[in-house]
Design a protein around this motif. Structure first.
Motif, PDB file in Angstrom:
ATOM      1  N   ARG A 131      -9.411  17.109   1.273  1.00  7.99           N
ATOM      2  CA  ARG A 131      -9.828  17.750   2.519  1.00  7.99           C
ATOM      3  C   ARG A 131     -10.111  19.224   2.243  1.00  7.99           C
ATOM      4  NH1 ARG A 131      -5.392  14.988   6.612  1.00  7.99           N
ATOM      5  NH2 ARG A 131      -6.530  13.036   6.980  1.00  7.99           N
ATOM      6  N   ILE A 132     -11.353  19.494   1.925  1.00  6.31           N
ATOM      7  CA  ILE A 132     -11.729  20.840   1.496  1.00  6.31           C
ATOM      8  C   ILE A 132     -11.621  21.827   2.651  1.00  6.31           C
ATOM      9  CG2 ILE A 132     -13.554  22.184   0.380  1.00  6.31           C
ATOM     10  CD1 ILE A 132     -14.682  19.599  -0.718  1.00  6.31           C
ATOM     11  N   ASN A 133     -11.872  21.365   3.860  1.00  7.25           N
ATOM     12  CA  ASN A 133     -11.861  22.287   5.002  1.00  7.25           C
ATOM     13  C   ASN A 133     -10.474  22.862   5.288  1.00  7.25           C
ATOM     14  OD1 ASN A 133     -11.438  19.430   5.914  1.00  7.25           O
ATOM     15  ND2 ASN A 133     -10.939  20.468   7.832  1.00  7.25           N
ATOM     16  N   LYS A 134      -9.433  22.274   4.680  1.00  6.80           N
ATOM     17  CA  LYS A 134      -8.085  22.806   4.880  1.00  6.80           C
ATOM     18  C   LYS A 134      -7.694  23.818   3.813  1.00  6.80           C
ATOM     19  CE  LYS A 134      -6.204  18.906   7.483  1.00  6.80           C
ATOM     20  NZ  LYS A 134      -5.855  19.713   8.678  1.00  6.80           N
ATOM     21  N   GLU A 135      -8.587  24.087   2.866  1.00 10.21           N
ATOM     22  CA  GLU A 135      -8.304  25.089   1.853  1.00 10.21           C
ATOM     23  C   GLU A 135      -8.402  26.500   2.446  1.00 10.21           C
ATOM     24  OE1 GLU A 135      -7.142  24.592  -0.999  1.00 10.21           O
ATOM     25  OE2 GLU A 135      -7.571  22.477  -1.425  1.00 10.21           O
ATOM     26  N   LYS A 136      -7.705  27.441   1.800  1.00  9.98           N
ATOM     27  CA  LYS A 136      -7.644  28.808   2.314  1.00  9.98           C
ATOM     28  C   LYS A 136      -9.009  29.490   2.304  1.00  9.98           C
ATOM     29  CE  LYS A 136      -2.812  29.680   1.077  1.00  9.98           C
ATOM     30  NZ  LYS A 136      -1.877  30.534   0.298  1.00  9.98           N
ATOM     31  N   PHE A 137      -9.863  29.150   1.309  1.00 10.00           N
ATOM     32  CA  PHE A 137     -11.151  29.829   1.233  1.00 10.00           C
ATOM     33  C   PHE A 137     -12.108  29.410   2.349  1.00 10.00           C
ATOM     34  CE2 PHE A 137     -11.339  26.221  -1.754  1.00 10.00           C
ATOM     35  CZ  PHE A 137     -12.424  25.519  -1.275  1.00 10.00           C
ATOM     36  N   ARG A 140       0.848  -1.195   0.000  1.00 10.29           N
ATOM     37  CA  ARG A 140       0.000   0.000   0.000  1.00 10.29           C
ATOM     38  C   ARG A 140       0.883   1.243   0.000  1.00 10.29           C
ATOM     39  NH1 ARG A 140      -2.599  -0.455   4.692  1.00 10.29           N
ATOM     40  NH2 ARG A 140      -1.184   0.956   5.775  1.00 10.29           N
ATOM     41  N   LEU A 141       0.523   2.214  -0.844  1.00 10.11           N
ATOM     42  CA  LEU A 141       1.249   3.479  -0.943  1.00 10.11           C
ATOM     43  C   LEU A 141       0.297   4.624  -0.626  1.00 10.11           C
ATOM     44  CD1 LEU A 141       3.796   5.117  -1.805  1.00 10.11           C
ATOM     45  CD2 LEU A 141       2.828   5.144  -4.121  1.00 10.11           C
ATOM     46  N   ASN A 142       0.658   5.434   0.370  1.00 12.28           N
ATOM     47  CA  ASN A 142      -0.115   6.621   0.735  1.00 12.28           C
ATOM     48  C   ASN A 142       0.708   7.867   0.409  1.00 12.28           C
ATOM     49  OD1 ASN A 142      -2.329   5.203   1.834  1.00 12.28           O
ATOM     50  ND2 ASN A 142      -1.241   4.936   3.762  1.00 12.28           N
ATOM     51  N   TYR A 143       0.084   8.782  -0.335  1.00  7.62           N
ATOM     52  CA  TYR A 143       0.750  10.033  -0.685  1.00  7.62           C
ATOM     53  C   TYR A 143      -0.116  11.199  -0.222  1.00  7.62           C
ATOM     54  CZ  TYR A 143       2.503  13.946  -3.449  1.00  7.62           C
ATOM     55  OH  TYR A 143       2.979  15.169  -3.825  1.00  7.62           O
ATOM     56  N   SER A 144       0.505  12.173   0.419  1.00  9.09           N
ATOM     57  CA  SER A 144      -0.216  13.332   0.936  1.00  9.09           C
ATOM     58  C   SER A 144       0.499  14.606   0.511  1.00  9.09           C
ATOM     59  CB  SER A 144      -0.313  13.272   2.461  1.00  9.09           C
ATOM     60  OG  SER A 144      -0.881  14.464   2.978  1.00  9.09           O
ATOM     61  N   LEU A 145      -0.275  15.555  -0.020  1.00  4.50           N
ATOM     62  CA  LEU A 145       0.253  16.864  -0.404  1.00  4.50           C
ATOM     63  C   LEU A 145      -0.476  17.929   0.403  1.00  4.50           C
ATOM     64  CD1 LEU A 145       1.969  18.721  -2.209  1.00  4.50           C
ATOM     65  CD2 LEU A 145       0.127  18.595  -3.919  1.00  4.50           C
ATOM     66  N   ARG A 146       0.293  18.619   1.239  1.00  6.87           N
ATOM     67  CA  ARG A 146      -0.228  19.680   2.095  1.00  6.87           C
ATOM     68  C   ARG A 146      -1.330  19.182   3.045  1.00  6.87           C
ATOM     69  NH1 ARG A 146      -0.863  24.942  -1.955  1.00  6.87           N
ATOM     70  NH2 ARG A 146       1.350  25.101  -2.517  1.00  6.87           N
ATOM     71  N   ASP A 147      -1.364  17.899   3.255  1.00  2.42           N
ATOM     72  CA  ASP A 147      -2.384  17.288   4.112  1.00  2.42           C
ATOM     73  C   ASP A 147      -3.794  17.596   3.614  1.00  2.42           C
ATOM     74  OD1 ASP A 147      -3.017  15.628   6.221  1.00  2.42           O
ATOM     75  OD2 ASP A 147      -3.317  17.271   7.627  1.00  2.42           O
ATOM     76  N   ARG A 148      -3.906  17.909   2.338  1.00  2.00           N
ATOM     77  CA  ARG A 148      -5.209  18.213   1.734  1.00  2.00           C
ATOM     78  C   ARG A 148      -5.569  17.231   0.627  1.00  2.00           C
ATOM     79  NH1 ARG A 148      -4.074  24.605   0.406  1.00  2.00           N
ATOM     80  NH2 ARG A 148      -3.225  25.189   2.444  1.00  2.00           N
ATOM     81  N   ASP A 167     -14.471  28.256  10.952  1.00  2.00           N
ATOM     82  CA  ASP A 167     -14.007  27.356  12.005  1.00  2.00           C
ATOM     83  C   ASP A 167     -15.107  26.456  12.537  1.00  2.00           C
ATOM     84  OD1 ASP A 167     -15.448  29.360  13.147  1.00  2.00           O
ATOM     85  OD2 ASP A 167     -13.939  29.914  14.641  1.00  2.00           O
ATOM     86  N   TRP A 168     -16.352  26.702  12.162  1.00  2.00           N
ATOM     87  CA  TRP A 168     -17.452  25.827  12.578  1.00  2.00           C
ATOM     88  C   TRP A 168     -17.499  24.544  11.742  1.00  2.00           C
ATOM     89  CZ3 TRP A 168     -21.195  25.243   8.705  1.00  2.00           C
ATOM     90  CH2 TRP A 168     -21.118  26.163   7.655  1.00  2.00           C
ATOM     91  N   ILE A 169     -16.728  24.529  10.649  1.00  3.95           N
ATOM     92  CA  ILE A 169     -16.607  23.310   9.837  1.00  3.95           C
ATOM     93  C   ILE A 169     -15.353  22.564  10.297  1.00  3.95           C
ATOM     94  CG2 ILE A 169     -16.363  22.335   7.539  1.00  3.95           C
ATOM     95  CD1 ILE A 169     -17.724  24.763   6.406  1.00  3.95           C
ATOM     96  N   SER A 170     -15.537  21.474  10.990  1.00  3.25           N
ATOM     97  CA  SER A 170     -14.406  20.693  11.508  1.00  3.25           C
ATOM     98  C   SER A 170     -13.809  19.771  10.459  1.00  3.25           C
ATOM     99  CB  SER A 170     -14.856  19.860  12.715  1.00  3.25           C
ATOM    100  OG  SER A 170     -15.503  20.656  13.663  1.00  3.25           O
ATOM    101  N   ASN A 171     -14.661  19.266   9.580  1.00  6.28           N
ATOM    102  CA  ASN A 171     -14.189  18.319   8.575  1.00  6.28           C
ATOM    103  C   ASN A 171     -15.085  18.417   7.345  1.00  6.28           C
ATOM    104  OD1 ASN A 171     -12.743  16.179   7.385  1.00  6.28           O
ATOM    105  ND2 ASN A 171     -14.220  14.673   8.135  1.00  6.28           N
ATOM    106  N   LEU A 172     -14.469  18.421   6.187  1.00  5.57           N
ATOM    107  CA  LEU A 172     -15.197  18.383   4.916  1.00  5.57           C
ATOM    108  C   LEU A 172     -14.287  17.689   3.912  1.00  5.57           C
ATOM    109  CD1 LEU A 172     -17.625  19.077   3.185  1.00  5.57           C
ATOM    110  CD2 LEU A 172     -16.620  21.343   2.773  1.00  5.57           C
ATOM    111  N   LYS A 173     -14.592  16.441   3.635  1.00  7.86           N
ATOM    112  CA  LYS A 173     -13.705  15.628   2.791  1.00  7.86           C
ATOM    113  C   LYS A 173     -14.501  14.887   1.727  1.00  7.86           C
ATOM    114  CE  LYS A 173     -11.628  11.947   4.517  1.00  7.86           C
ATOM    115  NZ  LYS A 173     -10.662  11.138   5.275  1.00  7.86           N
ATOM    116  N   LEU A 174     -14.041  14.993   0.493  1.00  7.05           N
ATOM    117  CA  LEU A 174     -14.586  14.224  -0.621  1.00  7.05           C
ATOM    118  C   LEU A 174     -13.700  13.010  -0.868  1.00  7.05           C
ATOM    119  CD1 LEU A 174     -15.558  16.999  -3.211  1.00  7.05           C
ATOM    120  CD2 LEU A 174     -17.104  15.637  -1.798  1.00  7.05           C
ATOM    121  N   ARG A 175     -14.323  11.863  -1.168  1.00 11.05           N
ATOM    122  CA  ARG A 175     -13.577  10.625  -1.392  1.00 11.05           C
ATOM    123  C   ARG A 175     -14.090   9.910  -2.632  1.00 11.05           C
ATOM    124  NH1 ARG A 175     -15.644   7.465   1.611  1.00 11.05           N
ATOM    125  NH2 ARG A 175     -17.135   8.660   2.820  1.00 11.05           N
ATOM    126  N   ALA A 176     -13.207   9.193  -3.311  1.00  5.40           N
ATOM    127  CA  ALA A 176     -13.595   8.365  -4.453  1.00  5.40           C
ATOM    128  C   ALA A 176     -12.572   7.250  -4.609  1.00  5.40           C
ATOM    129  CB  ALA A 176     -13.695   9.183  -5.730  1.00  5.40           C
TER     130      ALA A 176
END
Length: 297
Positions: free
Chosen positions: A136-142, A96-104, A147-156
């Motif tokens: 991880r959309i909640n980590k984007e600058k916009f 298994r290979l996990n790759y993360s860029l900017r934790d987003r 701060d009321w959004i703790s987590n917002l992640k799309l997966r596929a």
């Protein structure tokens, strides 16, 4: 007073000895690497081996002695016996290979190469890759001020998986058992007969799955929601179906024959109305809508 050697013509004694042995050996290595401050790579490589062996021995005699609890005390002319030894083995290499860029932006790729002794020669190995991505959309600058959004992640994701649970050992081989005694040259000789149809072309049952989902958390994850959609198709289904006699010796044959489609939506809701240093109360609800369709058989 009793006669310890008296016999009861209606008495019988049966003995069964059964043992099962199983062992497993698994190795796993993990590597972590950070090419830059914003990137991280995790690599896992593994190897697994299992083996199972079962032995069974059965004996029976009639006209046993009531006072001697021993199988040999019965009439040898009425003796019945049977036995069975079965072995199956499984070998797997996986990674298994996990790759993360900017934790987003997250990417995961897996690969399994599995081998099973339950299948016929030339069909024992199967390769099952899969890949998935997440944002991880909640980590984007916009959304930095939300701060009321703790987590917002799309997966596929998309992947293949193999199944061998529908069959036992030796289904791909021609099996025989004693079925009588005949005289050969004046000596009694045990004859052997086929006990089922063999299929040397048995192979892995394969499921291909596409899935997509979203995870949402509000107010430090005290309010959670998850939505998942999946669509899968199973091919080369292992199924015991009817065949004609002849050319087959028996009217059943195990083969990779059918296909099936599964699709559905899973909804998950969670709320934490009480959260203190010493106590936490969480309520979770899951709802599933599923549709199955047999495509061929």
């Amino acid at each position: 007073w009793f006669n310890a050697w008296s016999q009861n013509s209606e008495a019988s004694r049966e003995e069964t000895i059964q043992n099962t042995y199983y062992w497993a050996w698994r190795n796993q290595m993990n590597f972590k690497y950070k090419p830059t401050k914003r990137q991280s790579i995790n690599l896992m490589l593994g190897h697994e081996m299992t083996e199972r062996e079962s032995n069974r021995l059965y004996g029976k005699r009639l006209n046993g002695n009531d006072r001697l609890p021993d199988l040999s005390a019965g009439d040898a002319l009425t003796a019945e016996n049977s036995g069975y030894t079965g072995r199956s083995a499984f070998l797997s290499f996986f990674g298994r290979l996990n790759y993360s860029l900017r934790d987003r932006y997250l990417l995961t790729a897996t690969l399994r190469y599995d081998g099973s002794s339950n299948f016929g020669d030339g069909h024992r190995w199967g390769c099952f890759p899969s890949v998935s991505a997440a944002w991880r959309i909640n980590k984007e600058k916009f959304l930095k001020d939300a701060d009321w959004i703790s987590n917002l992640k799309l997966r596929a994701g998309y992947g293949l998986s193999g199944n061998q649970d529908a069959i036992d050992s030796y289904n791909s081989l021609q099996l025989v058992k004693p079925n009588g005694v005949v005289s050969v040259g004046g000596s009694p000789t045990v004859t052997m007969g086929v006990i089922r149809n063999a299929n040397p072309d048995l192979k892995w049952e394969v499921k291909r799955t596409v899935n997509a989902g979203i995870d949402v958390g509000f107010f430090r994850n005290r309010l959670l929601m998850t939505v998942d959609y999946y669509h899968s198709k199973t091919s080369d289904m292992l199924y015991l179906y009817d065949v004609s006699v002849p050319p087959f010796a028996y009217n059943k044959l195990l083969a990779n024959l059918g296909s099936m489609r599964n699709s559905g939506v899973e909804l998950g809701f969670g709320v934490t109305p009480l959260q203190t240093k010493d106590m936490e109360l969480s309520i979770n609800v899951n709802v599933t809508f599923q549709q199955n369709k047999l495509l061929s058989l």
